[in-house]
Design an enzyme around this catalytic site. Structure first.
Site, PDB file in Angstrom:
ATOM      1  N   ASN A 117      -9.907   0.097   0.369  1.00  0.00           N
ATOM      2  CA  ASN A 117      -8.443   0.190   0.318  1.00  0.00           C
ATOM      3  C   ASN A 117      -7.960  -0.320  -1.045  1.00  0.00           C
ATOM      4  OD1 ASN A 117      -5.691  -0.162   0.593  1.00  0.00           O
ATOM      5  ND2 ASN A 117      -5.809  -1.135   2.601  1.00  0.00           N
TER       6      ASN A 117
ATOM      7  N   CYS B 145       0.815  -1.227   0.000  1.00  0.00           N
ATOM      8  CA  CYS B 145       0.000   0.000   0.000  1.00  0.00           C
ATOM      9  C   CYS B 145       0.847   1.275   0.000  1.00  0.00           C
ATOM     10  CB  CYS B 145      -0.944  -0.002   1.192  1.00  0.00           C
ATOM     11  SG  CYS B 145      -2.075  -1.391   1.161  1.00  0.00           S
TER      12      CYS B 145
ATOM     13  N   HIS C 281      -3.162   7.342   3.100  1.00  0.00           N
ATOM     14  CA  HIS C 281      -3.582   6.064   2.525  1.00  0.00           C
ATOM     15  C   HIS C 281      -4.948   5.707   3.107  1.00  0.00           C
ATOM     16  CE1 HIS C 281      -3.818   1.999   1.317  1.00  0.00           C
ATOM     17  NE2 HIS C 281      -3.544   1.493   2.508  1.00  0.00           N
TER      18      HIS C 281
END
Ligand code: UT7
Length: 325
Positions: free
Chosen positions: A282, A114, A252
């Site tokens: 996500n 990520c 994020h």
């Protein structure tokens, strides 16, 4: 004045198919209420057969359009991803071919889960600052629906597919990337990982594991808050910034509770932290460039604004980037 890199175009592509929390209620033992209150996610996009390279190529086209440049103007291509269609060639090489970019330019992938986009941005920024490239395309793309165990309610409700991209241009002006800080700590790899992407060779006895994502949610949550909070402080110190100097933080998008915890720690108001997790979940490497694109489109970032990007992911990896728009 020293050389810097500046974002001159942003792009996004997400698959058309929407998977809502209600849809997930039909698939696993979960509820819209649980997902919404524990994560902030209402829906996510999921590919219907599109490959990672297609998402990356579409987001790249969108970023080049935004920058008013052609694919042939790009001198460096860096793609952040951990869900490439192939072990090799890299997604970057495939995008280079798809877009008809100049043969011979460096094009490669960076794997930092990520944090992939901030890692890719860091690399491209250093190329540009050193004078090795003047124009770079940086992509964040992931298709986590392909590494999900769709029977595991603890993980399958969290992720979505997507791609985002930016075009970086060398500048001597005031705007641009002011500093970039990336970190990793491999001791924690077992907190968030996929067991394997390759099949066993005929010379091994063990069976190849199923490549589904595994995560220790609570520990990962705590590390995300700690490391992203630390990276923000590091970036602020480096640039002598106070919270009120930052126009927008783009974190994020893993969990709205992580975002809120960071916000509380730093004393930054709601209006100066961007979130679109409700619509995308996500999206791993794509999360920050998708959010950046939407923040710019929504007029949340103006020329001269200081913007702080911060990410965390499997590895563990984390990082922060400060830029003046
Ligand atoms: O992108 C970078 C990395 N990712 C992250 O940063 C994610 C970090 N972690 C998280 O966001 C959170 O830990 C989760 C959203 C994954 C989990 O939230 P939580 O508040 O930590 O829940 P939990 O894991 O402590 O589970 C609480 C309960 C459990 O039931 P019991 O044992 O209390 O009866 C789980 O079995 O919730 C249950 N549960 C669910 N219930 C309904 C777990 N997943 C679900 C679900 N629906 N989807």
């Amino acid at each position: 004045m020293t050389l810097k890199s500046r974002i001159i175009g942003c792009g996004l592509y997400v698959p058309e198919r929407v998977l809502t929390n209600r849809d997930l209620e039909e698939m696993v033992d979960t509820s819209d209420e649980w997902i919404t209150t524990r994560t902030g996610i209402k829906e996510r996009r999921i590919v219907s057969g599109e490959r990672t390279v297609e998402l990356a190529t579409r987001a790249s086209r969108s970023a080049l359009r935004g920058a008013g440049l052609k694919a042939r103007d790009v001198e460096l291509l860096v793609v952040g991803t951990v869900t490439a269609d192939n072990v090799f060639p890299s997604t970057a090489c495939l995008v280079q071919a798809e877009l008809g970019m100049r043969p011979g330019i460096p094009a490669f992938d960076v794997a930092a889960a990520c944090s992939g986009f901030l890692y890719a941005l860091d690399v491209a920024d250093r190329y540009i600052k050193s004078g090795a490239a003047r124009t770079a395309l940086v992509v964040g793309v992931d298709v986590f629906s392909r590494i999900m165990d769709w029977q595991d309610r603890a993980t399958c409700v969290l992720f979505g597919d997507g791609a985002g991209a930016v075009v970086l241009r060398q500048t001597r002006g005031k705007g641009g990337i002011l500093s970039s800080h990336i970190h990793s700590d491999g001791r924690y790899w077992e907190m968030l990982y996929t067991p394997g992407a390759l099949t066993g060779s005929p010379f091994e006895r063990r069976n190849s594991p199923r490549p589904y994502l595994k995560m220790k949610g609570n520990e990962t949550f705590r590390m995300a808050v700690k490391t992203m909070g630390g990276a923000i402080k590091e970036a602020m110190r480096k640039n002598r910034l106070r919270p009120e100097d930052i126009a927008l933080v783009i974190p994020h998008q893993a969990n709205i509770r992580i975002i809120n915890a960071i916000k509380d720690r730093l004393g930054i108001g709601n209006t100066r932290v961007f979130s679109n997790i409700d619509r995308y979940g996500n999206t791993s490497s794509a999360s920050i460039p998708i959010a950046l694109y939407e923040a710019v489109e929504a007029g949340r970032i103006k020329r001269g604004d200081v913007v702080l990007l911060v990410a965390f992911g499997g590895g563990f990896t984390w990082g922060a980037t400060v830029l003046r728009w």
